[in-house]
Design a protein around this motif. Structure first.
Motif, PDB file in Angstrom:
ATOM      1  N   GLU A  91       8.071   1.556 -19.695  1.00 56.46           N
ATOM      2  CA  GLU A  91       8.769   2.880 -20.075  1.00 56.46           C
ATOM      3  C   GLU A  91       9.051   3.754 -18.779  1.00 56.46           C
ATOM      4  N   GLU A  92       8.453   3.552 -17.942  1.00 57.41           N
ATOM      5  CA  GLU A  92       8.939   4.127 -16.346  1.00 57.41           C
ATOM      6  C   GLU A  92       9.908   3.428 -15.869  1.00 57.41           C
ATOM      7  N   ARG A  93       9.845   1.976 -15.796  1.00 57.66           N
ATOM      8  CA  ARG A  93      11.148   1.409 -15.319  1.00 57.66           C
ATOM      9  C   ARG A  93      12.273   1.746 -16.173  1.00 57.66           C
ATOM     10  N   TYR A  94      12.557   1.614 -17.426  1.00 60.35           N
ATOM     11  CA  TYR A  94      13.607   2.137 -18.021  1.00 60.35           C
ATOM     12  C   TYR A  94      13.783   3.563 -17.771  1.00 60.35           C
ATOM     13  N   PHE A  96      13.512   5.179 -14.807  1.00 62.55           N
ATOM     14  CA  PHE A  96      13.979   4.911 -13.490  1.00 62.55           C
ATOM     15  C   PHE A  96      15.683   4.474 -13.576  1.00 62.55           C
ATOM     16  N   GLU A  97      15.768   3.432 -14.545  1.00 62.63           N
ATOM     17  CA  GLU A  97      16.893   2.683 -14.423  1.00 62.63           C
ATOM     18  C   GLU A  97      17.974   3.723 -15.084  1.00 62.63           C
ATOM     19  N   ALA A  98      17.699   4.363 -16.202  1.00 66.27           N
ATOM     20  CA  ALA A  98      18.234   5.270 -16.967  1.00 66.27           C
ATOM     21  C   ALA A  98      18.764   6.533 -15.859  1.00 66.27           C
ATOM     22  N   LYS A  99      18.126   7.111 -14.912  1.00 68.03           N
ATOM     23  CA  LYS A  99      18.306   8.031 -13.921  1.00 68.03           C
ATOM     24  C   LYS A  99      19.169   7.698 -12.786  1.00 68.03           C
ATOM     25  N   VAL A 100      19.024   6.201 -12.637  1.00 66.39           N
ATOM     26  CA  VAL A 100      19.826   5.546 -11.478  1.00 66.39           C
ATOM     27  C   VAL A 100      21.341   5.441 -11.967  1.00 66.39           C
ATOM     28  N   ILE A 101      21.383   5.089 -13.272  1.00 64.69           N
ATOM     29  CA  ILE A 101      23.040   5.127 -14.008  1.00 64.69           C
ATOM     30  C   ILE A 101      23.605   6.199 -13.917  1.00 64.69           C
ATOM     31  N   LYS A 102      22.798   7.223 -14.331  1.00 67.55           N
ATOM     32  CA  LYS A 102      23.213   8.632 -14.434  1.00 67.55           C
ATOM     33  C   LYS A 102      23.687   9.075 -13.133  1.00 67.55           C
ATOM     34  N   ASN A 103      22.906   8.665 -12.126  1.00 69.76           N
ATOM     35  CA  ASN A 103      23.339   9.314 -10.892  1.00 69.76           C
ATOM     36  C   ASN A 103      24.387   8.578 -10.094  1.00 69.76           C
TER      37      ASN A 103
END
Length: 195
Positions: A91-94, A96-103
């Motif tokens: 869940e944490e990895r997902y 973080f990945e969503a935040k990175v894509i948004k950034n």
């Protein structure tokens, strides 16, 4: 004015020539070699530091398992705990990945805004392009359209002879007695088979 006093007319200002480097080529080469050696050493040290940090982090997060002397019930509990930990980490990895894509998306949008505000982006000049109906249909529908869009070739061609033959047939059908009398002898039957 004499020939000795002649000076050429001033020419257009030339781009300033680069000042010649006072370092010899062999010295430049040795400096490049030293810089590359230093950079490779720093890269190796950085990768080693990353590996050490990774090992330390994993050691803190995951203590070594001691499976010896555990009963089946205790092993089941340990497995359930590990599964719950794996779920939370996923869940944490997902997240973080969503935040990175948004950034990344935000960075891209901001870069486009900066280019627009800078005014350096020029719209390319558009050219007029002649496109046939077939090419346009292929562009719109892909390879789904197999029919040709050449409308003139799809039209039924009508010859004047065909029109004359149709009129003659209509005339012949008009009076049925004449047709019967004309076809009554052998010549009439021959005409029927020839036609």
């Amino acid at each position: 004015m004499s020939d000795d006093d002649y000076s050429p007319p001033p020419s257009a200002p030339k781009a300033e020539a680069k000042p010649k480097c006072k370092i010899s080529a062999s010295r430049k080469l040795s400096l490049k070699i030293l810089l590359l050696a230093r950079a490779t050493e720093e890269l190796e040290a950085e990768t080693a530091a990353r590996e050490e940090e990774k090992v330390r982090y994993l050691g803190d997060k995951l203590p070594p398992l001691q499976l010896t002397g555990l009963k089946m019930d205790e092993l089941h509990l340990l497995c359930k705990e590990m599964h719950s930990q794996i779920d939370s980490v996923d869940e944490e990895r997902y997240d973080f990945e969503a935040k990175v894509i948004k950034n990344y998306r935000d960075i891209n949008e901001l870069n486009l805004k900066v280019q627009d505000l800078g005014g350096k982006f020029k719209k390319p000049a558009l050219r007029k392009v002649r496109v046939s109906a077939d090419e346009m249909m292929r562009a719109l529908f892909g390879s789904r359209t197999k029919e040709s869009m050449d409308l003139r070739s799809n039209l039924k061609s009508v010859k004047k002879e065909d029109i004359k033959q149709e009129k003659e047939l209509n005339m012949e059908v008009g009076d049925w007695r004449k047709n019967v009398e004309a076809m009554s002898d052998m010549k009439g039957r021959k005409k029927m088979f020839d036609a």
